[in-house]
Every structure is written in structure tokens, then in C-alpha cells.
Design a protein around this motif. Structure first.
Motif, PDB file in Angstrom:
ATOM      1  N   MET A   1       0.833  -1.202   0.000  1.00 21.44           N
ATOM      2  CA  MET A   1       0.000   0.000   0.000  1.00 21.44           C
ATOM      3  C   MET A   1       0.868   1.253   0.000  1.00 21.44           C
ATOM      4  O   MET A   1       1.925   1.304   0.587  1.00 21.44           O
ATOM      5  N   ILE A   2       0.412   2.258  -0.634  1.00 20.84           N
ATOM      6  CA  ILE A   2       1.233   3.444  -0.801  1.00 20.84           C
ATOM      7  C   ILE A   2       0.497   4.672  -0.263  1.00 20.84           C
ATOM      8  O   ILE A   2      -0.668   4.893  -0.560  1.00 20.84           O
ATOM      9  N   ALA A   3       1.212   5.474   0.513  1.00 22.52           N
ATOM     10  CA  ALA A   3       0.604   6.704   1.005  1.00 22.52           C
ATOM     11  C   ALA A   3       0.545   7.704  -0.129  1.00 22.52           C
ATOM     12  O   ALA A   3       1.465   7.855  -0.887  1.00 22.52           O
ATOM     13  N   GLY A   4      -0.531   8.378  -0.260  1.00 24.44           N
ATOM     14  CA  GLY A   4      -0.602   9.426  -1.251  1.00 24.44           C
ATOM     15  C   GLY A   4      -1.677  10.411  -0.876  1.00 24.44           C
ATOM     16  O   GLY A   4      -2.844  10.081  -0.879  1.00 24.44           O
ATOM     17  N   TYR A   6      -1.804  13.500  -2.356  1.00 26.58           N
ATOM     18  CA  TYR A   6      -2.017  14.388  -3.500  1.00 26.58           C
ATOM     19  C   TYR A   6      -3.361  14.092  -4.149  1.00 26.58           C
ATOM     20  O   TYR A   6      -3.717  12.943  -4.392  1.00 26.58           O
ATOM     21  N   ARG A 112       2.459  17.057  -5.838  1.00 24.61           N
ATOM     22  CA  ARG A 112       2.895  15.660  -5.916  1.00 24.61           C
ATOM     23  C   ARG A 112       4.098  15.447  -4.999  1.00 24.61           C
ATOM     24  O   ARG A 112       4.932  16.346  -4.844  1.00 24.61           O
ATOM     25  N   LEU A 113       4.187  14.220  -4.470  1.00 25.39           N
ATOM     26  CA  LEU A 113       5.307  13.879  -3.600  1.00 25.39           C
ATOM     27  C   LEU A 113       6.639  14.032  -4.347  1.00 25.39           C
ATOM     28  O   LEU A 113       7.634  14.488  -3.792  1.00 25.39           O
ATOM     29  N   ARG A 146       5.687   6.349   2.109  1.00 22.80           N
ATOM     30  CA  ARG A 146       5.032   5.239   1.422  1.00 22.80           C
ATOM     31  C   ARG A 146       4.762   4.066   2.370  1.00 22.80           C
ATOM     32  O   ARG A 146       3.796   3.330   2.219  1.00 22.80           O
TER      33      ARG A 146
END
Lengths: 205, 224
Positions: A1-4, A6, A112-113, A146
Motif C-alpha cells: 500500500m502506498i501513502a498518497g 495528493y 505531488r510527492l 510510502r
């Protein structure tokens, strides 16, 4: 899983470059500390809320989401200010805090990151003569962000499993599988990064 | 061309691959075998993710032990679980990450990302959060992330194991359309239709090596 965090969009705020947004955030943070007139502070807060919800197209629901976790702390600080200073100070401090969080959230949701990372690389490049590798620092931060939801997800999964087995109060039953899975995930992620050509990133600088 | 020259791999004292010698030149190669047979270990040897205890693995003459970077620039690797492969928050950012080691200009990166998104029919999800995609979409993003650097060879380690049949078919169809050499490790023999060569791995050795018509019946027979 990815942190996002944005949120894609084509608003004016989205189109501003990350260095501009981050600079404005710093300037605004400093300016807010200097504001000591309640009407000015109210105006700034309303304007920031408008920019967040309407101009950036993030909506009032997300504005509320960004504010909600703060409320208990703001209330606590406002009561202390009211008790020890004045009612006006309580309002000023509360609005200052909320506005600052709105500005930070606005930058986070519209940038964006990777753009944030590029700014970080540029800032850290100053320290390159001292042996600092800006790309590595920036990548480390991106990876950390992330992995945060991954850790939460693993803890949640293991807690559910142990609950089903009646072991929700056992720290050992939680800790061992969580640690095992974290190490396994880290190993898999490391393999994936090497496979994508990152093993010599540092050496290439 | 990949050359596996009398390779032995031991993991925690156990022999996982035992004196395996192969020359891989065909455009589509399948690797099948039971769990723990050594097929994933073989896959990881091919781009230097794992180094042999004995023997050598070379890709276009580059030894995986001494020229890992050159090998990995030629051999892309698609993992079973795309969640471990996707690093950045959005699809476009993750694709761009694959180009970082190449140190291209920002405009060139944007162009490559855009072309790759289009090529894999992912343009509509460029700014979507990768973790919110379906399993099949995630695997396609992971595949696009590998293919953006245009490797000559793609090694896929059970790329459809975590997917339902529909998504598995979509991913395999996309992989089938690639122009590069593809080596696919799989449990699903139906995915090996049209392959040029199939290796059956059993207890760390190549038990059968031939066309799908020869190797698959031999593998299925060994199961019964």
C-alpha cells in the motif's frame, strides 16, 4: 500500500510550482505570527478557507476533514489562552493554528510527492560538499511516507487475526507477526528497488 | 542471451538449485514447477537479485556477480505482488521513478512517462493513487514501471498468482504483446500457450526442457 495525499486537479493552485507553494507557505506561516488584529486574522482565515475549498477545488468536506483532528487541541489551547490571557488572544491563537494547518494541507493536497522531493533535493544540495547525498535523503523520506500506511495495514491485519483467535490482549501475539511481516515487506521492497536499478543510486552521484 | 553455467544455490543450508546449466535465447520461455522447486530462485538469478554459490550467470556476456548494474539495465523483473514493486503514490510518479537511475532531463522523463502510459492504456489513471487501483491495474502499473526503461529481457515471477482470472488474462495478454524476450515463472500452464520453450523445475533441477507440447504433459503427468 502506498501513502498518497495528493489530489489531482487542474486548479490555479495545482499549477503553481512546488517551490512557489512551499515558499508561500513559509511566508504565510511567519506572517500569521505577526498578525495581532482579530479582524485581519478572521479575514485571512476566511480567505485561506476559500482558496482551499473553492479556488483549489478541494471542497468544504475536505476542509472539515483537515480541521477535525485539530479541534480538541485548539479547544484546549483556546481555553488556556482565555483563562490566562484574554478572549481576543484565544480567538487569535485558535484561528492562527487552524489557518496554518489549512495552508499546510492545501500544499500537501495539491503537490505531488515527487515535486516535494525535488525541492528537498535542491535544498539539501547545499550540503553535498559535506558528503550529504540529497537524492538519497529525498528518496528515504518518500519511502518512509510510502511505508506508513503499510505498517498500519499490517498491524490491522494481525490484530484482526489475533482477535479471531482470542489473543487480542497478547502483546507477543501482536508483536512477533507484525515484526516478521514488516521485515518480509522490507526485504521484498528492497529486491524490487534493486531490480529497478537503485542499488547504485548513491554511487552515481 | 542468458547463460546459466552449472549454477548451484544454497539457502540456509538447503540446496535450492543444483548444478543447473541453461542457455536461454528463445523469445518466450516459461518456467513451471511446484512450490519450493527452485523456479523463483532461478528467476532471481537471471537479473542478479540473487547470486549463485557456484557457477556463473551471464547476460549478453555480463556476469551478474561483477556487472549487476549492466545486467539489470538489460533484464527487467516483474514481481508477484505489485504492492512491493510500486513505490511512489501516483501512477505517473511511479513510472517516472523507473527513469531516475538514467538521470534524464525532466522534459524527457515527462515524455517517456506519457508514452508508456499510453502504450499500456493507463493514461486515464496517470494521477490516480496507485494503492487505490485493482490488483490487475496495479500489476499493469508495475509492468509499465519496468518496461519504461526498455529492458531487452523481462523476467516475470508468478505475475498472476494474486489476480482473479479476468485480471490474470489481461496481464498475460499485455505481456504477450511485448516485443522483448520474456521469461515467465508460473503455476498456470494455460498461460504458456504460444511459448517457444518451457522448463520444468523439480527439486532444484531442470526435470524437463522442451516445447510446451513436450514439457507441459510431462509436468502434468508428474503431478498425478
Amino acid at each position: 500500500m502506498i501513502a498518497g495525499l495528493y489530489l489531482p486537479g487542474d486548479s490555479v493552485i495545482h499549477q503553481l510550482s512546488a517551490p512557489v507553494k512551499l515558499s508561500l507557505m513559509v511566508v504565510m506561516g511567519l506572517a500569521l505570527v505577526l498578525v495581532d488584529h482579530i479582524f485581519v486574522m478572521v479575514s485571512v482565515a476566511i480567505t485561506t478557507g476559500f482558496v482551499f475549498s473553492v479556488l483549489a477545488g478541494l471542497g468544504f468536506a475536505r476542509l472539515w476533514l483537515a480541521t477535525r483532528p485539530l479541534l480538541i487541541w485548539v479547544l484546549f489551547i483556546a481555553l488556556a489562552q482565555f483563562w490566562f490571557v484574554t478572549a481576543e488572544a484565544a480567538v487569535l491563537v485558535s484561528l492562527r493554528l487552524v489557518t496554518l494547518v489549512w495552508v499546510a494541507a492545501l500544499v500537501t493536497y495539491t503537490t505531488r510527492l515527487s515535486e516535494m522531493s525535488d525541492v528537498l533535493v535542491a535544498i539539501c544540495s547545499v550540503f553535498r560538499p559535506l558528503g550529504v547525498n540529497p537524492e538519497r535523503i529525498s528518496f528515504l523520506i518518500a519511502l518512509t511516507i510510502r511505508l506508513i500506511p503499510s505498517v498500519f495495514e499490517i498491524v490491522r491485519d494481525v490484530r484482526d487475526v489475533q482477535k479471531a483467535r482470542g489473543l487480542e490482549r497478547s502483546y507477543t501475539a501482536m508483536f512477533v507477526p507484525v515484526l516478521t511481516r514488516l521485515l518480509r515487506e522490507a526485504d521484498a521492497l528492497s529486491d524490487a528497488l534493486v531490480a529497478r536499478g537503485f542499488e547504485r543510486w548513491g554511487d552515481q552521484q | 542471451m542468458i547463460s546459466v553455467d552449472h549454477v548451484t544455490v544454497r539457502l540456509q543450508g538447503r540446496v535450492v538449485l543444483d548444478d543447473v546449466a541453461l542457455s536461454l535465447t528463445e523469445r518466450r520461455i516459461g518456467v513451471i514447477g511446484d512450490n519450493g522447486s527452485g523456479k523463483s530462485t532461478l528467476a532471481k538469478l537471471l537479473n542478479g537479485l540473487l547470486l549463485p554459490d557456484e557457477g556463473t550467470v551471464t547476460v549478453d556476456g555480463f556476469d551478474t556477480r561483477s556487472h549487476g548494474k549492466e545486467v539489470r539495465s538489460r533484464v527487467g523483473f516483474l514481481f508477484q505482488n505489485p504492492d512491493n514493486q510500486i513505490v511512489m503514490p501516483t501512477v505517473a510518479e511511479d513510472l517516472a521513478l523507473g527513469l531516475k537511475p538514467l538521470r534524464l532531463e525532466a522534459e524527457r522523463v515527462r515524455q517517456c512517462v506519457s508514452e508508456t502510459l499510453e502504450r499500456f492504456a493507463l493514461s486515464h489513471m496517470a494521477d490516480r493513487s496507485a494503492h487505490l487501483l485493482s490488483g490487475g491495474e496495479k500489476q499493469l502499473v508495475a509492468l509499465a514501471g519496468v518496461m519504461i526503461s526498455e529492458p531487452d529481457i523481462l523476467v516475470c515471477d508468478e505475475p498472476t498468482t494474486l489476480l482473479d482470472r479476468r485480471n490474470a488474462a489481461l496481464v498475460m495478454k499485455t505481456i504477450a504483446g511485448l516485443s522483448c524476450m520474456v521469461i515467465t515463472v508460473t503455476h498456470h500452464v494455460e498461460h504458456l500457450d504460444g511459448f517457444d520453450r518451457v522448463l520444468v523445475i523439480d527439486e532444484g533441477r531442470v526435470a524437463h526442457d522442451g516445447t510446451p507440447d513436450q514439457a507441459i504433459p510431462s509436468y502434468l503427468e508428474s503431478l498425478s
